[in-house]
Scaffold this motif. Structure first.
Motif, short mmCIF file in Angstrom:
data_model
loop_
_atom_site.label_atom_id
_atom_site.label_comp_id
_atom_site.label_asym_id
_atom_site.label_seq_id
_atom_site.Cartn_x
_atom_site.Cartn_y
_atom_site.Cartn_z
N GLN A 96 1.21 -1.35 -0.23
CA GLN A 96 -0.07 0.26 0.51
C GLN A 96 0.92 0.97 -0.44
O GLN A 96 2.10 1.32 0.66
CB GLN A 96 -0.80 -0.13 1.08
CG GLN A 96 -1.53 -1.35 0.75
CD GLN A 96 -2.78 -1.60 0.59
OE1 GLN A 96 -3.71 -0.21 -0.31
NE2 GLN A 96 -3.15 -2.65 0.37
N PRO A 97 0.29 2.01 -1.15
CA PRO A 97 1.73 3.62 -0.96
C PRO A 97 0.73 4.71 0.06
O PRO A 97 1.09 5.76 0.79
CB PRO A 97 0.59 4.16 -2.50
CG PRO A 97 -0.39 4.18 -2.64
CD PRO A 97 -0.64 2.75 -1.84
N ASN A 98 0.97 3.77 1.25
CA ASN A 98 1.25 4.92 3.33
C ASN A 98 2.51 4.31 3.77
O ASN A 98 2.58 3.56 3.89
CB ASN A 98 -0.34 4.68 3.60
CG ASN A 98 -0.85 3.41 3.37
OD1 ASN A 98 -0.34 2.67 4.65
ND2 ASN A 98 -2.04 2.81 2.85
N ALA A 99 2.35 5.62 4.53
CA ALA A 99 3.59 5.61 5.61
C ALA A 99 3.38 4.69 6.48
O ALA A 99 4.25 3.69 7.14
CB ALA A 99 3.14 6.65 6.75
N ALA A 100 1.73 3.87 6.72
CA ALA A 100 1.60 3.35 7.69
C ALA A 100 1.87 1.64 7.54
O ALA A 100 2.39 1.12 7.95
CB ALA A 100 0.12 2.93 8.73
N TRP A 101 1.43 1.64 5.80
CA TRP A 101 1.98 -0.07 5.68
C TRP A 101 3.73 0.18 5.09
O TRP A 101 4.16 -1.16 5.74
CB TRP A 101 0.78 0.15 4.41
CG TRP A 101 1.03 -1.41 3.73
CD1 TRP A 101 0.63 -2.64 3.93
CD2 TRP A 101 2.28 -1.90 2.84
NE1 TRP A 101 1.43 -3.69 3.75
CE2 TRP A 101 2.23 -3.27 2.31
CE3 TRP A 101 3.54 -1.70 2.40
CZ2 TRP A 101 3.57 -4.81 1.98
CZ3 TRP A 101 4.65 -1.92 1.80
CH2 TRP A 101 4.57 -3.51 1.95
N ILE A 102 4.02 1.05 5.05
CA ILE A 102 5.60 1.48 5.35
C ILE A 102 6.49 1.07 6.57
O ILE A 102 7.16 -0.05 6.53
CB ILE A 102 6.15 2.41 4.53
CG1 ILE A 102 5.82 2.34 2.62
CG2 ILE A 102 7.73 2.54 4.16
CD1 ILE A 102 5.45 3.90 1.87
N LYS A 103 5.95 1.52 7.77
CA LYS A 103 6.61 1.49 7.99
C LYS A 103 5.93 0.68 9.14
O LYS A 103 7.63 -0.33 9.22
CB LYS A 103 6.02 2.35 9.88
CG LYS A 103 6.35 2.28 10.91
CD LYS A 103 6.24 3.67 11.31
CE LYS A 103 6.51 3.70 12.84
NZ LYS A 103 6.34 4.68 14.16
#
Length: 252
Positions: free
Chosen positions: A61-68
Motif C-alpha cells: 500500500q502506498p501509505n506511511a502506515a503500511w511502509i512502517k
C-alpha cells in the motif's frame, strides 16, 4: 491440507537448502564455487520470503502506515537482504543464516506435509483415539524442537560474523562500501527485535571489552575502544522499532 502457495514456499526453501549445500561443498573443498549456485540459493530465498511477506502484509500500500509496518517485519528485512545479496558479489557466509532457517522449515514441512502421504501413522495413543504420527515424524519433531533455539543463537553470531566480513571486505575492496552500511542497519534492527541477537552482541562486546581492558594494554587502545563504542551506541540508539512504555517489556 497444504495449498499451492504452501508448496511453492516449501519448494523455495528446498531450492535454497540444496543449492547452498552444493555451493558450500565446493567452497570447503576449494573447488571454486560457482556464483550460479549462489544466485540459485538466494532465488529460492526470494521465492519463499516473497510468499511469506505477501501473506503477512498483503498487497503493498502506498501509505506511511503500511511502509512502517513492512520495515518492522523481520521477513521483509530478510527478504530485502536476500535481494541485496542476490545482486551483490558473492559473500559465502551470507548464505548460512538462510540455509539454517531453510533446514528447519524444510524438516517441518517434510514432517507435517510429506511424511503423512508416504508413511503409515502410528497406533492410537488411546482406544478409539486418532492415530499418532509415524515414529520417524516424532523423532524429527523432537530434533527440531530441541535444536531450534541453539540454531537461532548460532545464526545471531553468524550475522555478527557477516558484519565483520563485509567491513573487512570493504577495507580490502572485496565488496562495495555500501555493503557494510546496509548490513549494519540490518543488524541494528535485529538487535532491537531479536533476543538472540542482543545476547550475541552482549557476548561479543564483553569478550572484546575484557580483552581491550587487560592490564598492560596502552591507554590509547582503551580510549579508541571507548570512543568507538560511544559512536556505535549513539548510532544504534535510533531505530524503527516501536518504543515501549517505561517499565514495559520489549516484544520479541
Amino acid at each position: 491440507m497444504a495449498t499451492t502457495q504452501h508448496y511453492l514456499w516449501a519448494v523455495g526453501h528446498f531450492i535454497l537448502l540444496l543449492s547452498s549445500l552444493r555451493y558450500f561443498m565446493a567452497w570447503v573443498l576449494f573447488r571454486g564455487p560457482s556464483p550460479w549456485w549462489y544466485k540459485v540459493s538466494f532465488t529460492g530465498a526470494l521465492m519463499s520470503y516473497a510468499i511469506v511477506c505477501q501473506k503477512s502484509l498483503g498487497t503493498p500500500q502506498p501509505n506511511a502506515a503500511w511502509i512502517k509496518k513492512a520495515l518492522l517485519d523481520e521477513n521483509i528485512q530478510y527478504f530485502a537482504m536476500a535481494i541485496f545479496w542476490w545482486m551483490s558479489k558473492p559473500v559465502a557466509i551470507a548464505l548460512l543464516p538462510y540455509a539454517i532457517f531453510s533446514l528447519f522449515h524444510a524438516l517441518t514441512f517434510s514432517r507435517t506435509t510429506l511424511m503423512p502421504q508416504f508413511l503409515p501413522p502410528g497406533p492410537p495413543a488411546t482406544a478409539g483415539g486418532p492415530p499418532t504420527p509415524h515414529p520417524l515424524a516424532k523423532r524429527l519433531q523432537l530434533w527440531v524442537k530441541s535444536n531450534y533455539d541453539s540454531a537461532m543463537k548460532l545464526v545471531a553470531f553468524i550475522e555478527l560474523g557477516i558484519l565483520l566480513r563485509v567491513v573487512l571486505g570493504a577495507i580490502t575492496f572485496q565488496n562495495s562500501l555500501l555493503t557494510p552500511l546496509f548490513y549494519a542497519h540490518f543488524v541494528r534492527q535485529r538487535f532491537y527485535q531479536s533476543a538472540f541477537t542482543r545476547t550475541a552482541v552482549s557476548v561479543v562486546y564483553g569478550y572484546i571489552d575484557n580483552f581491550v581492558r587487560k592490564p598492560g594494554n596502552p591507554p590509547v587502545a582503551i580510549n579508541i575502544w571507548d570512543k568507538f563504542t560511544m559512536v556505535v551506541s549513539r548510532w544504534a540508539g535510533s531505530t524503527l522499532a516501536p518504543q515501549q512504555p517505561a517499565g514495559g517489556a520489549r516484544a520479541q
